[in-house]
Design an enzyme around this catalytic site. Structure first.
Site, mmCIF file in Angstrom:
data_model
loop_
_atom_site.group_PDB
_atom_site.id
_atom_site.type_symbol
_atom_site.label_atom_id
_atom_site.label_comp_id
_atom_site.label_asym_id
_atom_site.label_seq_id
_atom_site.Cartn_x
_atom_site.Cartn_y
_atom_site.Cartn_z
ATOM 1 N N LEU A 121 51.975 67.494 15.197
ATOM 2 C CA LEU A 121 53.372 67.899 15.371
ATOM 3 C C LEU A 121 53.791 68.932 14.330
ATOM 4 O O LEU A 121 53.461 68.788 13.152
ATOM 5 C CB LEU A 121 54.263 66.656 15.240
ATOM 6 C CG LEU A 121 55.761 66.923 15.293
ATOM 7 C CD1 LEU A 121 56.203 67.094 16.731
ATOM 8 C CD2 LEU A 121 56.510 65.790 14.622
ATOM 9 N N HIS A 122 54.500 69.945 14.761
ATOM 10 C CA HIS A 122 55.053 70.942 13.846
ATOM 11 C C HIS A 122 56.238 71.636 14.510
ATOM 12 O O HIS A 122 56.223 71.907 15.705
ATOM 13 C CB HIS A 122 53.994 71.964 13.411
ATOM 14 C CG HIS A 122 53.303 72.653 14.557
ATOM 15 N ND1 HIS A 122 52.315 72.034 15.318
ATOM 16 C CD2 HIS A 122 53.454 73.883 15.078
ATOM 17 C CE1 HIS A 122 51.892 72.874 16.244
ATOM 18 N NE2 HIS A 122 52.572 74.008 16.120
#
Length: 167
Positions: A121-122
């Site tokens: 996730l980013h």
């Protein structure tokens, strides 16, 4: 007759490996390098960090990344969610002070169908300027970045050092 765009420096970038061979999980491995300049990490917090995107949409394109590897927002703890959003707010403040954009695109690409290329996730914080979308990406399927990642990192970390804390 078509005109030619000469960007001879781009071949080094095109041929360079995307990440060192031993780096199979870049968002987990980058912070472990121990060299934030090489890793392009602009800021570290307790649970997350800000890093320049190696394949930016625009100069200053930052990613807010949790240290813990998760694939989706619902896998973050409440504390991680809060800190990731604090990193996004810091990124916006920093880019505003350092680069004076006219606006921002901020968001997450969750899953391959949404454009996610790395499962860790980013969040993306992309500075935008009036008129920054010209004919090159529309017609030529090419982006022209007017500043190197190294120069952008220097500029952002210098401004960050002087940025006043915000509650």
């Amino acid at each position: 007759m078509p005109k030619q765009l000469h960007a001879y420096w781009r071949m080094d970038y095109i041929e360079a490996p995307r990440y060192p061979a031993a780096m199979r999980r870049p968002f987990t491995d980058l912070p472990a390098l121990g060299d934030d300049k090489t890793a392009l990490i602009v800021h570290r917090n307790r649970l997350s960090y800000l890093v320049l995107n190696r394949y930016p949409y625009n100069p200053g394109h930052l990613l807010a990344v949790p240290f813990r590897e998760v694939a989706d927002v619902d896998q973050l703890t409440a504390e991680e969610r809060a800190e990731i959003f604090d990193e996004i707010v810091l990124a916006k403040r920093l880019l505003t002070a350092a680069m004076k954009p006219d606006g921002f695109n901020i968001g997450f690409n969750l899953g391959a169908a949404a454009g996610g290329s790395i499962t860790h996730l980013h969040g993306h914080v992309v500075p935008r300027w009036n008129g920054d979308n010209n004919f090159m990406p529309v017609i030529g399927e090419t982006r022209v970045l007017p500043q190197s990642l190294e120069v952008t990192w220097e500029r952002l970390t210098t401004v960050l050092a002087g940025l006043s804390p915000q509650s």
